[in-house]
Design an enzyme around this catalytic site. Structure first.
Site, PDB file in Angstrom:
ATOM      1  CB  SER A 129      -6.449  -1.335   7.531  1.00 27.23           C
ATOM      2  OG  SER A 129      -7.050  -0.167   8.029  1.00 27.23           O
ATOM      3  CE  LYS A 164      -2.450   0.394   3.830  1.00 27.97           C
ATOM      4  NZ  LYS A 164      -3.301  -0.012   4.977  1.00 27.97           N
ATOM      5  CB  SER A 212      -6.542   1.818   5.067  1.00 29.11           C
ATOM      6  OG  SER A 212      -5.576   1.037   5.743  1.00 29.11           O
TER       7      SER A 212
END
Length: 511
Positions: free
Chosen positions: A216, A117, A192
């Site tokens: 997340s 990420k 996320s």
């Protein structure tokens, strides 16, 4: 009466957004190279046996990203040319004999590509956290988890989209926009680690490094039908994860594996925990018939939406399976404190090391004012989206009573430890329904409580996909174990994958 109203309100929201989105559905392109369907372990094995080259594998995933990313908007920065060169150099060393079997043994992902990420620091790659104030910002160093992946022989090919500052259950920000679900582009990918889940599910990456402070890793993996494992806390370095330095003594934040297949979780986890691997029992054989199975059908959290029949039936099906193969029946675990999951997590979020959301939004150069920013948002002058506004509002609400929160945490922890011990796992629901339409999370923000409670408890959790539901969207559940018993959750996830199908590609596959 209230659950009845809430249930039908949720249906109404989906009906309204469905009318808007239904004409926009566009199927994802079918994979043209079967290599992208394979597990990371399988790819590493083929490279070791010289059945394929690392360059073959890296190019296959790069090509796949190019095929699907225009539709998904999952990858936000890439290093394709550098990755191909690294693969070519590795292939030369393998061909010349400079790399021996011992090297492959020490480097489990030698020659295999991976992603991470965008909020995890990768030197020279985008590192904005979705904040306009950090637009065009490049990371100056590799996070420790990225160093470890590179040391394992893995080759980084790209970084993926995140919500602003990672704090939302949908992946959208004003720097890179909205990420789409490969099973249905009108649906949420979660957050996320949403960009990671989307590109892995679409076969653009065999595995990725995600992070988790309130679900997340697991929310996106549930919505996109892949596997994730939130390890026991404080075993994996947090250095380079957004503003984290790795010196935090105790935190709910943890980095963990995201994969299509359960087989990849254990070797991936070994890489991430590094020198702490001895604290886990990842090489210990697990006999499923010796594991005690507990389950929760509904934690009765009043902030969580009512569960729909599809998700209730899924849990029942899983429980029935274990009822058939185990020498004793799975046990329904009734613990009153589950209903306080969101409140407990909210308190412990306020106790995170150096926790100051308003300062982080200012890139730690001063501190924004919540009220001023809310006014600017209403005037359409804010550089933050509605997810940030909801977090700011949450920060203005009265804090949870510290004594009460600590008492509830200890009570719940003790009850769970008494049940699970060193030989039990808990089957826990992931969501009231599969991935819903984009932007609808703002109407039910506390459904994340189903995931966040396990951050507050600091228990390891494996999110396991269980095929597709009635609308062709992924379904799955969480498998929870006591701290340091990660191997039990992974073993049960493997059993579920074998029985119910696990990951299913978001396109038809030739058999």
């Amino acid at each position: 009466m209230l659950p009845f109203i809430r249930y039908h309100f949720d249906l109404f929201i989906d009906r309204i957004f469905g009318l808007y989105y239904n004409s926009r559905v566009e199927p994802i392109q079918k994979a043209t190279n079967d290599l992208v369907l394979e597990s990371a372990v399988s790819l590493a094995r083929k490279i070791r046996k010289r059945e394929v080259t690392s360059e073959d594998v890296v190019r296959a995933f790069i090509d796949r990203i190019k095929e699907v990313n225009p539709l998904l908007n999952a990858v936000v920065d890439q290093r394709f040319n550098e990755a191909i060169k690294e693969a070519q150099n590795l292939d030369k060393d393998i061909a010349s004999g400079a790399i021996l079997d011992a090297d492959f043994a020490e480097k489990p992902f030698l020659g295999v590509p991976f992603t991470t990420k965008e909020s995890t620091s990768v030197k020279g790659m985008s590192n904005t956290f979705g904040l306009l104030k950090r637009k065009s910002r490049k990371a100056l160093f590799d996070a420790e988890v990225i160093e470890k992946m590179k040391d394992s022989g893995a080759i980084l090919i790209a970084v993926t989209n995140v919500p602003q500052l990672n704090l939302w259950q949908e992946t959208r920000n004003p720097v890179y926009g909205l990420t789409n679900n490969p099973y249905n582009i009108t649906r949420n990918v979660g957050g996320s680690s949403g960009g990671e889940a989307s590109i892995i599910a679409a076969c653009g990456s065999p595995l990725g490094v995600g992070t988790d402070i309130g679900g997340s890793l697991r929310i996106p993996s549930f919505m996109c039908g892949i596997c994730a494992h939130k390890p026991t806390c404080n075993l994996v370095s947090t250095n380079g994860l957004t503003f984290r330095t790795g010196k935090e003594k105790s935190t709910m934040v943890v980095a963990g594996p995201m994969t299509k297949y359960v087989d990849d979780i254990k070797p991936f986890l070994k890489v991430l925990v590094g020198e702490n691997v001895h604290k886990l029992k990842l090489d210990e054989p697990v006999n499923i018939k010796n594991i005690k199975i507990y389950y929760v059908q509904d934690p009765k959290d009043p902030f969580v939406s009512p569960f729909r029949d599809e998700m209730k039936q899924l849990m029942t099906k899983v429980v029935n399976h274990f009822n058939e193969i185990l020498p004793y029946k799975p046990e329904l675990l009734t613990i009153n404190e589950f209903k306080y999951g969101g409140k407990i997590w909210r308190y412990w979020m306020s106790q995170e090391p150096d926790a100051n959301f308003n300062r982080d939004l200012a890139d730690r150069e001063g501190e924004i004012s919540s009220m001023i920013e809310l006014i600017k948002f209403c005037l359409r002058r804010s550089e933050f989206n509605i997810a940030v506004m909801l977090n700011l509002i949450n920060g203005l609400l009265p804090s949870e009573n510290a004594d009460w929160a600590k008492e509830q945490t200890n009570t719940l922890h003790n009850k769970l430890m008494a049940a699970l011990g060193t030989d039990g796992v808990l089957l826990y629901p992931s969501a009231p329904w599969p991935a819903s339409y984009h932007h609808t999370a703002i109407f039910r923000p506390w459904n994340l409580n189903l995931f966040a409670i396990w951050n507050a408890m600091k228990f390891p959790v494996t999110q396991v996909p269980l095929g597709l539901g009635k609308e062709g969207l992924p379904v799955g559940i969480q498998v929870v174990a006591a701290p340091y018993q990660d191997h039990l959750a992974i073993a049960v996830a493997k059993e579920l994958e074998k029985t119910f199908g696990g990951y299913v590609p978001p396109f038809k596959v030739n058999k």
